[in-house]
Design an enzyme around this catalytic site. Structure first.
Site, PDB file in Angstrom:
ATOM      1  N   SER A  31       0.808  -1.006  -0.171  1.00  0.00           N
ATOM      2  CA  SER A  31      -0.051   0.096  -0.065  1.00  0.00           C
ATOM      3  C   SER A  31       0.818   1.148  -0.043  1.00  0.00           C
ATOM      4  O   SER A  31       2.067   1.347   0.450  1.00  0.00           O
ATOM      5  CB  SER A  31      -0.870  -0.044   1.482  1.00  0.00           C
ATOM      6  OG  SER A  31      -1.484   1.251   1.639  1.00  0.00           O
TER       7      SER A  31
ATOM      8  N   TYR B 284      -1.235  -0.217   9.992  1.00  0.00           N
ATOM      9  CA  TYR B 284      -1.477  -0.741   8.684  1.00  0.00           C
ATOM     10  C   TYR B 284      -0.188  -0.578   7.894  1.00  0.00           C
ATOM     11  O   TYR B 284       0.337  -1.302   7.062  1.00  0.00           O
ATOM     12  CB  TYR B 284      -2.804  -0.071   8.051  1.00  0.00           C
ATOM     13  CG  TYR B 284      -3.157  -0.270   6.705  1.00  0.00           C
ATOM     14  CD1 TYR B 284      -3.706  -1.531   6.448  1.00  0.00           C
ATOM     15  CD2 TYR B 284      -2.651   0.538   5.715  1.00  0.00           C
ATOM     16  CE1 TYR B 284      -3.979  -1.846   5.085  1.00  0.00           C
ATOM     17  CE2 TYR B 284      -3.077   0.312   4.107  1.00  0.00           C
ATOM     18  CZ  TYR B 284      -3.721  -0.919   4.055  1.00  0.00           C
ATOM     19  OH  TYR B 284      -4.163  -1.316   2.875  1.00  0.00           O
ATOM     20  N   GLY B 285       0.436   0.565   8.098  1.00  0.00           N
ATOM     21  CA  GLY B 285       1.668   0.885   7.333  1.00  0.00           C
ATOM     22  C   GLY B 285       2.755   0.020   7.573  1.00  0.00           C
ATOM     23  O   GLY B 285       3.454  -0.455   6.418  1.00  0.00           O
TER      24      GLY B 285
ATOM     25  N   LYS C 209       2.074  -3.336   5.847  1.00  0.00           N
ATOM     26  CA  LYS C 209       1.920  -3.494   4.312  1.00  0.00           C
ATOM     27  C   LYS C 209       3.437  -3.176   3.782  1.00  0.00           C
ATOM     28  O   LYS C 209       3.891  -3.713   2.788  1.00  0.00           O
ATOM     29  CB  LYS C 209       1.243  -2.261   3.844  1.00  0.00           C
ATOM     30  CG  LYS C 209      -0.375  -2.261   3.934  1.00  0.00           C
ATOM     31  CD  LYS C 209      -0.587  -3.716   3.250  1.00  0.00           C
ATOM     32  CE  LYS C 209      -2.057  -3.998   3.189  1.00  0.00           C
ATOM     33  NZ  LYS C 209      -2.228  -5.329   2.343  1.00  0.00           N
TER      34      LYS C 209
ATOM     35  N   ALA D 172      -7.524   2.220  -5.132  1.00  0.00           N
ATOM     36  CA  ALA D 172      -9.000   1.938  -5.579  1.00  0.00           C
ATOM     37  C   ALA D 172      -9.815   2.315  -4.590  1.00  0.00           C
ATOM     38  O   ALA D 172      -9.605   2.205  -3.545  1.00  0.00           O
ATOM     39  CB  ALA D 172      -8.838   0.516  -5.710  1.00  0.00           C
ATOM     40  N   ALA D 173     -11.138   2.518  -5.115  1.00  0.00           N
ATOM     41  CA  ALA D 173     -12.164   2.920  -3.965  1.00  0.00           C
ATOM     42  C   ALA D 173     -12.601   1.634  -3.266  1.00  0.00           C
ATOM     43  O   ALA D 173     -12.854   0.538  -3.938  1.00  0.00           O
ATOM     44  CB  ALA D 173     -13.484   3.323  -4.997  1.00  0.00           C
TER      45      ALA D 173
ATOM     46  N   ARG E 132     -13.908   0.202   0.890  1.00  0.00           N
ATOM     47  CA  ARG E 132     -14.740   0.578   2.084  1.00  0.00           C
ATOM     48  C   ARG E 132     -13.633   1.461   3.113  1.00  0.00           C
ATOM     49  O   ARG E 132     -14.073   2.495   3.798  1.00  0.00           O
ATOM     50  CB  ARG E 132     -15.097  -0.577   2.833  1.00  0.00           C
ATOM     51  CG  ARG E 132     -16.303  -0.874   2.507  1.00  0.00           C
ATOM     52  CD  ARG E 132     -16.747  -2.424   3.239  1.00  0.00           C
ATOM     53  NE  ARG E 132     -15.894  -3.517   2.863  1.00  0.00           N
ATOM     54  CZ  ARG E 132     -15.700  -4.455   3.405  1.00  0.00           C
ATOM     55  NH1 ARG E 132     -15.780  -4.635   4.723  1.00  0.00           N
ATOM     56  NH2 ARG E 132     -15.074  -5.210   2.725  1.00  0.00           N
TER      57      ARG E 132
END
Length: 175
Positions: free
Chosen positions: A24, A37-38, A41, A69-70, A72
Protein backbone atom coordinates in the site's frame (compact mmCIF):
# COMPACT_ATOMS: atom_id res chain seq x y z
CA UNK A 1 2.55 -15.32 4.40
CA UNK A 2 0.39 -18.36 5.09
CA UNK A 3 -0.72 -18.64 1.45
CA UNK A 4 2.85 -18.22 0.20
CA UNK A 5 4.09 -20.92 2.57
CA UNK A 6 1.33 -23.25 1.33
CA UNK A 7 2.37 -22.95 -2.35
CA UNK A 8 6.12 -22.35 -2.12
CA UNK A 9 7.30 -25.98 -2.16
CA UNK A 10 4.92 -26.81 -5.04
CA UNK A 11 6.26 -23.90 -7.08
CA UNK A 12 9.84 -24.85 -6.30
CA UNK A 13 9.22 -28.49 -7.38
CA UNK A 14 7.69 -27.31 -10.66
CA UNK A 15 10.38 -24.69 -11.30
CA UNK A 16 7.75 -22.01 -11.85
CA UNK A 17 5.60 -19.68 -9.80
CA UNK A 18 4.18 -16.20 -9.52
CA UNK A 19 3.44 -14.55 -6.19
CA UNK A 20 1.79 -11.13 -5.98
CA UNK A 21 1.45 -9.47 -2.59
CA UNK A 22 -0.65 -6.40 -1.90
CA UNK A 23 1.28 -3.54 -0.36
CA UNK A 24 0.00 0.00 0.00
CA UNK A 25 1.03 3.61 -0.44
CA UNK A 26 0.54 3.83 3.32
CA UNK A 27 3.34 1.31 3.76
CA UNK A 28 5.53 2.94 1.13
CA UNK A 29 4.99 6.58 2.10
CA UNK A 30 2.89 6.72 5.29
CA UNK A 31 -0.54 8.09 6.14
CA UNK A 32 -1.78 9.82 9.25
CA UNK A 33 -3.54 7.49 11.68
CA UNK A 34 -2.49 4.28 9.93
CA UNK A 35 0.73 3.29 11.69
CA UNK A 36 -0.10 -0.40 12.20
CA UNK A 37 -1.50 -0.78 8.67
CA UNK A 38 1.53 0.96 7.15
CA UNK A 39 3.99 -1.20 9.07
CA UNK A 40 2.22 -4.39 7.97
CA UNK A 41 2.07 -3.30 4.33
CA UNK A 42 5.74 -2.33 4.17
CA UNK A 43 6.63 -5.68 5.76
CA UNK A 44 5.26 -7.29 2.60
CA UNK A 45 7.87 -5.43 0.54
CA UNK A 46 10.60 -6.93 2.74
CA UNK A 47 9.00 -10.36 2.33
CA UNK A 48 8.88 -9.86 -1.45
CA UNK A 49 12.57 -8.91 -1.53
CA UNK A 50 13.62 -12.02 0.41
CA UNK A 51 11.32 -14.37 -1.53
CA UNK A 52 12.74 -12.91 -4.74
CA UNK A 53 16.21 -13.97 -3.56
CA UNK A 54 15.02 -17.46 -2.65
CA UNK A 55 13.01 -17.96 -5.83
CA UNK A 56 15.39 -16.33 -8.33
CA UNK A 57 17.01 -19.55 -9.51
CA UNK A 58 13.83 -21.60 -9.24
CA UNK A 59 11.57 -19.80 -11.72
CA UNK A 60 9.53 -18.16 -8.97
CA UNK A 61 8.87 -14.45 -9.37
CA UNK A 62 7.61 -12.43 -6.41
CA UNK A 63 6.16 -8.94 -6.76
CA UNK A 64 3.93 -6.44 -4.99
CA UNK A 65 0.94 -4.51 -6.24
CA UNK A 66 0.26 -1.14 -4.62
CA UNK A 67 -3.29 -0.33 -5.66
CA UNK A 68 -5.21 2.92 -5.44
CA UNK A 69 -8.84 1.93 -5.59
CA UNK A 70 -12.19 2.84 -4.09
CA UNK A 71 -12.83 0.48 -1.20
CA UNK A 72 -14.65 0.61 2.12
CA UNK A 73 -11.39 1.89 3.59
CA UNK A 74 -11.17 4.84 1.15
CA UNK A 75 -14.83 5.69 0.54
CA UNK A 76 -14.89 8.48 3.14
CA UNK A 77 -11.52 9.93 2.10
CA UNK A 78 -12.18 10.95 -1.51
CA UNK A 79 -14.84 12.81 -3.50
CA UNK A 80 -17.47 10.74 -5.31
CA UNK A 81 -16.06 11.69 -8.76
CA UNK A 82 -12.64 10.29 -7.84
CA UNK A 83 -14.13 7.11 -6.36
CA UNK A 84 -15.94 6.44 -9.65
CA UNK A 85 -12.59 6.49 -11.49
CA UNK A 86 -10.78 4.41 -8.88
CA UNK A 87 -12.51 1.16 -9.68
CA UNK A 88 -10.70 -2.02 -8.63
CA UNK A 89 -10.98 -3.22 -12.23
CA UNK A 90 -8.37 -0.60 -13.19
CA UNK A 91 -5.88 -2.45 -10.96
CA UNK A 92 -6.68 -5.91 -12.33
CA UNK A 93 -4.52 -5.65 -15.51
CA UNK A 94 -1.45 -4.94 -13.37
CA UNK A 95 -2.07 -7.99 -11.19
CA UNK A 96 -2.68 -10.19 -14.23
CA UNK A 97 0.57 -8.94 -15.78
CA UNK A 98 2.51 -9.71 -12.58
CA UNK A 99 1.15 -13.28 -12.81
CA UNK A 100 2.23 -13.69 -16.45
CA UNK A 101 5.18 -15.61 -17.88
CA UNK A 102 6.92 -12.34 -18.79
CA UNK A 103 6.53 -10.76 -15.36
CA UNK A 104 9.58 -9.31 -13.65
CA UNK A 105 10.49 -10.19 -10.09
CA UNK A 106 11.08 -7.88 -7.11
CA UNK A 107 8.89 -5.15 -8.57
CA UNK A 108 6.46 -2.89 -6.76
CA UNK A 109 3.88 -2.01 -9.39
CA UNK A 110 1.48 0.79 -8.51
CA UNK A 111 -1.91 1.02 -10.19
CA UNK A 112 -4.99 3.20 -9.99
CA UNK A 113 -7.58 4.84 -12.26
CA UNK A 114 -5.68 3.69 -15.36
CA UNK A 115 -2.28 4.89 -14.14
CA UNK A 116 0.60 2.43 -13.71
CA UNK A 117 4.06 3.09 -12.26
CA UNK A 118 6.85 1.42 -10.29
CA UNK A 119 7.88 2.28 -6.74
CA UNK A 120 11.46 1.62 -5.72
CA UNK A 121 13.56 1.57 -2.58
CA UNK A 122 16.70 3.57 -3.27
CA UNK A 123 19.69 4.54 -1.14
CA UNK A 124 21.93 7.57 -1.41
CA UNK A 125 25.70 7.25 -1.67
CA UNK A 126 26.05 8.94 1.70
CA UNK A 127 29.37 9.43 3.52
CA UNK A 128 31.90 7.41 5.50
CA UNK A 129 33.37 8.76 8.71
CA UNK A 130 36.56 7.49 10.34
CA UNK A 131 36.23 6.32 13.96
CA UNK A 132 37.45 9.58 15.50
CA UNK A 133 34.83 11.60 13.56
CA UNK A 134 31.72 9.45 14.25
CA UNK A 135 29.30 11.63 16.15
CA UNK A 136 25.80 13.01 15.89
CA UNK A 137 27.38 16.41 15.27
CA UNK A 138 29.38 15.06 12.28
CA UNK A 139 26.21 13.57 10.85
CA UNK A 140 24.45 16.92 11.31
CA UNK A 141 27.33 18.71 9.59
CA UNK A 142 27.16 16.29 6.64
CA UNK A 143 23.42 15.77 6.38
CA UNK A 144 23.14 17.54 3.01
CA UNK A 145 25.72 15.15 1.53
CA UNK A 146 24.05 12.16 3.19
CA UNK A 147 20.69 13.16 1.68
CA UNK A 148 22.11 14.06 -1.77
CA UNK A 149 20.28 11.90 -4.31
CA UNK A 150 23.15 11.97 -6.85
CA UNK A 151 24.19 8.38 -7.50
CA UNK A 152 21.27 6.83 -5.63
CA UNK A 153 21.01 3.08 -6.18
CA UNK A 154 18.59 0.22 -5.85
CA UNK A 155 20.39 -2.77 -4.36
CA UNK A 156 19.89 -6.33 -5.59
CA UNK A 157 20.04 -7.62 -2.01
CA UNK A 158 20.87 -6.59 1.53
CA UNK A 159 24.59 -7.06 0.94
CA UNK A 160 24.60 -4.08 -1.41
CA UNK A 161 24.38 -1.63 1.45
CA UNK A 162 27.20 -3.27 3.39
CA UNK A 163 29.28 -3.48 0.22
CA UNK A 164 28.84 0.24 -0.37
CA UNK A 165 30.02 1.09 3.13
CA UNK A 166 32.97 -1.26 2.81
CA UNK A 167 33.90 0.31 -0.56
CA UNK A 168 33.64 3.83 0.89
CA UNK A 169 35.81 2.81 3.84
CA UNK A 170 38.49 1.46 1.49
CA UNK A 171 38.38 4.63 -0.64
CA UNK A 172 38.85 6.86 2.39
CA UNK A 173 41.61 4.69 3.86
CA UNK A 174 43.56 4.78 0.55
CA UNK A 175 43.47 8.53 0.61
Amino acid sequence: AICTKAVWDHMRERGYGRIVMTTSSTGLYGNFGQVNYGAAKLALVGMMNSLHQEGAGKGIHTNCISPVAATRMTEDLMPEEALKMLVPEAVTPAVVYLCSDGAPSKTILTAGAGGYAAAKVLETEGIWLPVEQRSAEAIAENIDTILDETGMQEYANGGGQGGKFFRRMQEVMKG
